[in-house]
Design a protein around this motif. Structure first.
Motif, PDB file in Angstrom:
ATOM      1  N   ASP A  31       0.581  -2.568   3.167  1.00  0.00           N
ATOM      2  CA  ASP A  31       1.753  -2.698   4.042  1.00  0.00           C
ATOM      3  C   ASP A  31       2.808  -1.658   3.704  1.00  0.00           C
ATOM      4  O   ASP A  31       3.407  -1.043   4.584  1.00  0.00           O
ATOM      5  N   TRP A  32       3.041  -1.436   2.414  1.00  0.00           N
ATOM      6  CA  TRP A  32       4.037  -0.456   1.995  1.00  0.00           C
ATOM      7  C   TRP A  32       3.617   0.950   2.401  1.00  0.00           C
ATOM      8  O   TRP A  32       4.416   1.723   2.926  1.00  0.00           O
ATOM      9  N   GLN A  62      -2.788  -6.348  -0.160  1.00  0.00           N
ATOM     10  CA  GLN A  62      -2.168  -6.241   1.154  1.00  0.00           C
ATOM     11  C   GLN A  62      -0.748  -5.691   1.073  1.00  0.00           C
ATOM     12  O   GLN A  62      -0.340  -4.893   1.898  1.00  0.00           O
ATOM     13  N   ARG A  63       0.010  -6.075   0.054  1.00  0.00           N
ATOM     14  CA  ARG A  63       1.393  -5.572  -0.069  1.00  0.00           C
ATOM     15  C   ARG A  63       1.414  -4.062  -0.270  1.00  0.00           C
ATOM     16  O   ARG A  63       2.328  -3.373   0.175  1.00  0.00           O
ATOM     17  N   HIS A  64       0.402  -3.514  -0.973  1.00  0.00           N
ATOM     18  CA  HIS A  64       0.328  -2.062  -1.155  1.00  0.00           C
ATOM     19  C   HIS A  64      -0.017  -1.383   0.162  1.00  0.00           C
ATOM     20  O   HIS A  64       0.578  -0.361   0.516  1.00  0.00           O
ATOM     21  N   HIS A 119      12.474   0.889  -0.796  1.00  0.00           N
ATOM     22  CA  HIS A 119      12.126   1.937   0.161  1.00  0.00           C
ATOM     23  C   HIS A 119      13.388   2.599   0.678  1.00  0.00           C
ATOM     24  O   HIS A 119      14.388   1.964   0.922  1.00  0.00           O
TER      25      HIS A 119
END
Length: 101
Positions: A17-18, A13-15, A100
């Motif tokens: 989201d990014w 999920q973090r990938h 980011h």
């Protein structure tokens, strides 16, 4: 080419989201072939070497090869072809330390 993705996993999920937070539409993440996650490093010949203890790379399946991209460094590698340019890294909105931009 039938690249063996058995050493690659799905995105967490973090990938996701990014990627979506960086402007990548979900349709580009899942079509025509879903992006994958691989751990490894770029060898001297620009090919990707799988290594479970190495950093995570995004894997993009292509008809004749697979392209790997390490977002923190911008390095690119391939599975079979020696076609990656030695020019500077691709950053896609990520700084060298992984934050980011």
């Amino acid at each position: 080419m039938n690249f063996d993705f058995s050493s690659c996993g799905g995105l967490m999920q973090r990938h996701l989201d990014w990627l979506t937070g960086s402007g990548v539409p979900m349709s580009a993440i899942i079509r025509p072939e879903p992006m994958r996650l691989a751990h490894g490093f770029r060898a001297a010949d620009s090919r990707f070497d799988h290594d479970p203890s190495s950093p995570a790379w995004l894997a993009f399946p292509e008809p004749e090869d697979c392209v790997f991209w390490e977002p923190r460094t911008g390095l690119r590698a391939t599975a079979v072809a020696d076609v990656i340019s030695p020019q500077g890294p691709v950053t896609m909105g990520v700084t060298a330390n992984g934050s980011h931009s």
